[in-house]
Design an enzyme around this catalytic site. Structure first.
Site, mmCIF file in Angstrom:
data_model
loop_
_atom_site.group_PDB
_atom_site.id
_atom_site.type_symbol
_atom_site.label_atom_id
_atom_site.label_comp_id
_atom_site.label_asym_id
_atom_site.label_seq_id
_atom_site.Cartn_x
_atom_site.Cartn_y
_atom_site.Cartn_z
ATOM 1 C CB SER A 285 -0.848 -0.049 1.272
ATOM 2 O OG SER A 285 -1.373 1.207 1.557
ATOM 3 C CE1 TYR B 247 -4.111 -2.719 5.701
ATOM 4 C CE2 TYR B 247 -3.802 -0.396 5.208
ATOM 5 C CZ TYR B 247 -3.968 -1.697 4.776
ATOM 6 O OH TYR B 247 -3.991 -1.978 3.428
ATOM 7 C CE LYS C 3 -1.540 -4.456 3.491
ATOM 8 N NZ LYS C 3 -1.742 -5.815 3.008
ATOM 9 C CG PHE D 74 -1.171 5.417 -4.842
ATOM 10 C CD1 PHE D 74 -0.163 4.494 -5.131
ATOM 11 C CD2 PHE D 74 -0.798 6.627 -4.309
ATOM 12 C CE1 PHE D 74 1.196 4.780 -4.898
ATOM 13 C CE2 PHE D 74 0.545 6.934 -4.075
ATOM 14 C CZ PHE D 74 1.535 6.013 -4.366
ATOM 15 N N GLY E 233 -5.279 11.001 11.280
ATOM 16 C CA GLY E 233 -4.430 10.095 10.497
ATOM 17 C C GLY E 233 -4.440 10.351 9.004
HETATM 18 P P1 NAD Z 1 -10.992 -7.142 1.529
HETATM 19 O O1 NAD Z 1 -11.221 -7.044 2.984
HETATM 20 O O2 NAD Z 1 -12.144 -6.955 0.617
HETATM 21 O O3 NAD Z 1 -10.275 -8.528 1.173
HETATM 22 C C1 NAD Z 1 -9.395 -9.174 2.048
HETATM 23 C C2 NAD Z 1 -9.874 -10.605 2.210
HETATM 24 O O4 NAD Z 1 -8.982 -11.292 3.095
HETATM 25 C C3 NAD Z 1 -11.273 -10.704 2.822
HETATM 26 O O5 NAD Z 1 -12.087 -11.486 1.977
HETATM 27 C C4 NAD Z 1 -11.044 -11.366 4.183
HETATM 28 O O6 NAD Z 1 -12.132 -12.183 4.557
HETATM 29 C C5 NAD Z 1 -9.748 -12.134 3.957
HETATM 30 N N1 NAD Z 1 -8.949 -12.386 5.151
HETATM 31 C C6 NAD Z 1 -8.527 -11.500 6.084
HETATM 32 N N2 NAD Z 1 -7.799 -12.108 7.026
HETATM 33 C C7 NAD Z 1 -7.740 -13.432 6.694
HETATM 34 C C8 NAD Z 1 -7.151 -14.571 7.280
HETATM 35 N N3 NAD Z 1 -6.480 -14.506 8.429
HETATM 36 N N4 NAD Z 1 -7.298 -15.765 6.668
HETATM 37 C C9 NAD Z 1 -7.988 -15.860 5.502
HETATM 38 N N5 NAD Z 1 -8.591 -14.820 4.906
HETATM 39 C C10 NAD Z 1 -8.460 -13.607 5.495
HETATM 40 O O7 NAD Z 1 -9.834 -6.086 1.162
HETATM 41 P P2 NAD Z 1 -9.316 -5.578 -0.238
HETATM 42 O O8 NAD Z 1 -9.686 -4.149 -0.378
HETATM 43 O O9 NAD Z 1 -9.677 -6.543 -1.299
HETATM 44 O O10 NAD Z 1 -7.750 -5.614 0.025
HETATM 45 C C11 NAD Z 1 -6.926 -6.686 -0.421
HETATM 46 C C12 NAD Z 1 -5.506 -6.412 -0.010
HETATM 47 O O11 NAD Z 1 -5.074 -5.160 -0.551
HETATM 48 C C13 NAD Z 1 -5.289 -6.299 1.495
HETATM 49 O O12 NAD Z 1 -4.048 -6.875 1.816
HETATM 50 C C14 NAD Z 1 -5.258 -4.809 1.738
HETATM 51 O O13 NAD Z 1 -4.532 -4.473 2.885
HETATM 52 C C15 NAD Z 1 -4.552 -4.328 0.476
HETATM 53 N N6 NAD Z 1 -4.827 -2.934 0.152
HETATM 54 C C16 NAD Z 1 -6.125 -2.519 0.016
HETATM 55 C C17 NAD Z 1 -6.415 -1.178 -0.274
HETATM 56 C C18 NAD Z 1 -7.824 -0.695 -0.387
HETATM 57 O O14 NAD Z 1 -8.037 0.513 -0.284
HETATM 58 N N7 NAD Z 1 -8.794 -1.538 -0.617
HETATM 59 C C19 NAD Z 1 -5.337 -0.281 -0.447
HETATM 60 C C20 NAD Z 1 -4.032 -0.750 -0.328
HETATM 61 C C21 NAD Z 1 -3.784 -2.086 -0.026
HETATM 62 N N1 UFG Z 2 -13.298 10.801 3.212
HETATM 63 C C1 UFG Z 2 -14.306 11.680 3.524
HETATM 64 N N2 UFG Z 2 -15.477 11.172 3.969
HETATM 65 C C2 UFG Z 2 -15.688 9.835 4.123
HETATM 66 C C3 UFG Z 2 -14.653 8.940 3.792
HETATM 67 C C4 UFG Z 2 -13.458 9.458 3.346
HETATM 68 O O1 UFG Z 2 -14.136 12.912 3.416
HETATM 69 O O2 UFG Z 2 -16.774 9.440 4.571
HETATM 70 C C5 UFG Z 2 -12.028 11.340 2.715
HETATM 71 C C6 UFG Z 2 -10.857 11.007 3.636
HETATM 72 O O3 UFG Z 2 -10.764 11.946 4.671
HETATM 73 C C7 UFG Z 2 -9.691 11.027 2.642
HETATM 74 C C8 UFG Z 2 -10.319 10.578 1.311
HETATM 75 O O4 UFG Z 2 -11.727 10.749 1.477
HETATM 76 O O5 UFG Z 2 -9.273 12.350 2.508
HETATM 77 C C9 UFG Z 2 -10.020 9.133 0.988
HETATM 78 O O6 UFG Z 2 -10.341 8.350 2.137
HETATM 79 P P1 UFG Z 2 -10.437 6.763 2.095
HETATM 80 O O7 UFG Z 2 -10.813 6.330 3.476
HETATM 81 O O8 UFG Z 2 -11.300 6.326 0.969
HETATM 82 O O9 UFG Z 2 -8.953 6.330 1.726
HETATM 83 P P2 UFG Z 2 -7.578 6.552 2.490
HETATM 84 O O10 UFG Z 2 -6.728 7.353 1.571
HETATM 85 O O11 UFG Z 2 -7.767 7.077 3.841
HETATM 86 O O12 UFG Z 2 -7.028 5.071 2.654
HETATM 87 C C10 UFG Z 2 -7.183 4.078 1.641
HETATM 88 C C11 UFG Z 2 -7.448 2.722 2.289
HETATM 89 C C12 UFG Z 2 -6.248 2.197 2.991
HETATM 90 C C13 UFG Z 2 -5.065 2.209 2.085
HETATM 91 C C14 UFG Z 2 -4.861 3.601 1.541
HETATM 92 C C15 UFG Z 2 -3.721 3.647 0.590
HETATM 93 O O13 UFG Z 2 -8.515 2.819 3.211
HETATM 94 O O14 UFG Z 2 -6.466 0.857 3.364
HETATM 95 O O15 UFG Z 2 -6.047 4.036 0.862
HETATM 96 O O16 UFG Z 2 -3.835 2.663 -0.367
HETATM 97 F F1 UFG Z 2 -3.965 1.805 2.728
#
Ligand code: NAD
Ligand code: UFG
Length: 346
Positions: free
Chosen positions: A128, A153, A157, A181, A300
């Site tokens: 991430s 979290y 990573k 991102f 944060g």
């Molecule tokens: P998600 O929660 O939709 O998918 C993650 C999946 O992992 C879920 O289905 C959950 O049930 C499973 N899981 C969690 N812990 C587990 C365990 N101990 N054993 C087996 N299964 C488990 O999340 P996502 O948005 O698809 O994210 C996928 C990956 O990408 C994650 O590693 C997340 O940290 C990373 N990531 C996501 C974002 C984002 O904004 N969505 C940004 C950056 C990185």
């Molecule tokens: N935001 C609002 N209102 C809301 C939700 C979000 O104003 O109800 C704003 C936040 O303050 C931020 C922007 O929208 O400025 C994006 O927020 P998100 O929560 O959608 O995303 P983040 O950038 O905070 O974080 C996301 C994922 C993390 C990941 C990160 C980088 O939640 O897991 O992107 O990949 F690590």
């Protein structure tokens, strides 16, 4: 040619399910493992309706050593793994830091520990942009320093990347860490998409749920940041563009095309979009009026972060292709389909 068998951890989750579709369409055979802590088994039927193939699924918690051992014993022909499984809610990780370290790190360690000994670990890892913390320079390139994480979290990573680097340097393992991102959007079919449990933390699902009346008002967190319109700026990347990058990274590992055994790439669009701009794009694309109000800053949040994607463009030959309008339209289609189906089931 015999198809490679790929282990997809967290494959019923948001990014995992979209990547599974792309992998199946690229000819791979999948074994998905997930404990369903943040997803549903129904996603497998979604994958099947899109691709015509229902992937093999094993419900298990990756922290369970015995079950992880069994996965590899019963599937000695797994060639590589894409590791998505993790807990990912930034806010929750402040409340339950140990749960985050336990879940995200133990899952990774078990994966490395039980990968078959007869061929080296090949892994694409979900990292991430949180590893860059609050960056000093924009856009953020892979040369930008890794900074202290803003949340437990984010720290999982950073630590996971360090574990992988150490592991790769002492074995014949190969790894590509993909630093996402802000993934948004859904499959254009509207069959699979993002399904957060409870109140969404992320902007896009909060917007689509508010437009449908599931949530009353979107709160925009902060309007006095040092950004062009005072709201935070992010790099919103389409989930399908992201999924395609995983297939490219996997092929790079399988074909032994890596320059070094540990590589890392930013995956974004390279464009910063503010929260207010996102709200306006949504209203333009969907012709929906969105209730929103300004609220205090969220703890944060960094003011601005977007990617320099030159490395992924040049080395992976990958580029984000979807326009923000297309991505929003897909997210909206998915939300409407999902709510219709949910009402139908009530
Ligand atoms: P998600 O929660 O939709 O998918 C993650 C999946 O992992 C879920 O289905 C959950 O049930 C499973 N899981 C969690 N812990 C587990 C365990 N101990 N054993 C087996 N299964 C488990 O999340 P996502 O948005 O698809 O994210 C996928 C990956 O990408 C994650 O590693 C997340 O940290 C990373 N990531 C996501 C974002 C984002 O904004 N969505 C940004 C950056 C990185
Ligand atoms: N935001 C609002 N209102 C809301 C939700 C979000 O104003 O109800 C704003 C936040 O303050 C931020 C922007 O929208 O400025 C994006 O927020 P998100 O929560 O959608 O995303 P983040 O950038 O905070 O974080 C996301 C994922 C993390 C990941 C990160 C980088 O939640 O897991 O992107 O990949 F690590």
């Amino acid at each position: 040619m015999k198809k490679h068998k790929i282990l997809v951890t967290g494959g019923t989750g948001y990014i995992g399910s979209h990547t599974s579709v792309e992998l199946i369409q690229a000819g791979y055979e999948l074994v998905i493992i997930d404990n369903l802590s943040n997803s549903s088994e129904k996603v497998l039927s979604g994958i099947e309706s899109i691709t015509g193939t229902k992937p093999e699924f094993i419900q298990l918690d990756m922290r369970d050593e015995a079950l992880m051992k069994q996965v590899f014993e019963s599937h000695p022909d797994i060639s590589a793994c894409i590791h998505f499984a993790a807990l990912k809610a930034v806010g929750e990780s402040h409340e339950k830091p140990l749960e985050y370290y336990d879940n995200n790190l133990k899952s990774l360690l078990n994966l490395l520990k039980f990968f078959p000994e007869h061929h080296p670990v090949k892994i694409v890892f979900s990292s991430s942009c949180t590893v860059y913390g609050n960056p000093d320079e924009l856009p953020v390139s892979e040369q930008s320093p890794i900074k202290p994480a803003m949340s437990p979290y984010g720290n999982t990573k950073r630590i996971a990347e360090e574990i992988l680097q150490d592991y790769v340097s002492s074995t014949k393992a190969a790894c590509i860490a993909l630093r996402y991102f802000n993934p948004i959007g859904a499959h254009p079919s509207g069959i699979i998409g993002e399904l957060p449990q409870g109140v969404p933390n992320n902007l896009m699902p909060f917007i689509t749920q508010t437009a449908l009346g599931v949530r009353e008002t979107l709160q925009i967190f902060g309007k006095d940041y040092d950004t062009p319109d005072g709201t935070c700026v992010r790099d919103y990347i389409d989930v399908l563009d992201l999924a395609k990058a995983h297939v490219i990274a996997l092929e790079r590992i399988l074909n032994k095309n890596q320059e070094t055994n540990y590589e890392f790439f930013n995956l974004g669009t390279g464009k910063g979009v503010s929260v207010l701009e996102m709200v306006n794009h949504f209203q333009d694309v969907t012709a929906q009026k969105l209730n929103y109000k300004f609220a205090p800053r969220r703890a944060g949040d960094v003011p601005s972060v977007y990617a320099d994607t030159t490395k992924a463009n040049q080395i992976l030959g990958w580029k984000a292709e979807k326009s923000i309008a297309e991505t929003i339209a897909n997210a909206w289609k998915w939300e409407m389909n999902y709510r219709k189906q949910e009402n139908h089931e009530k």
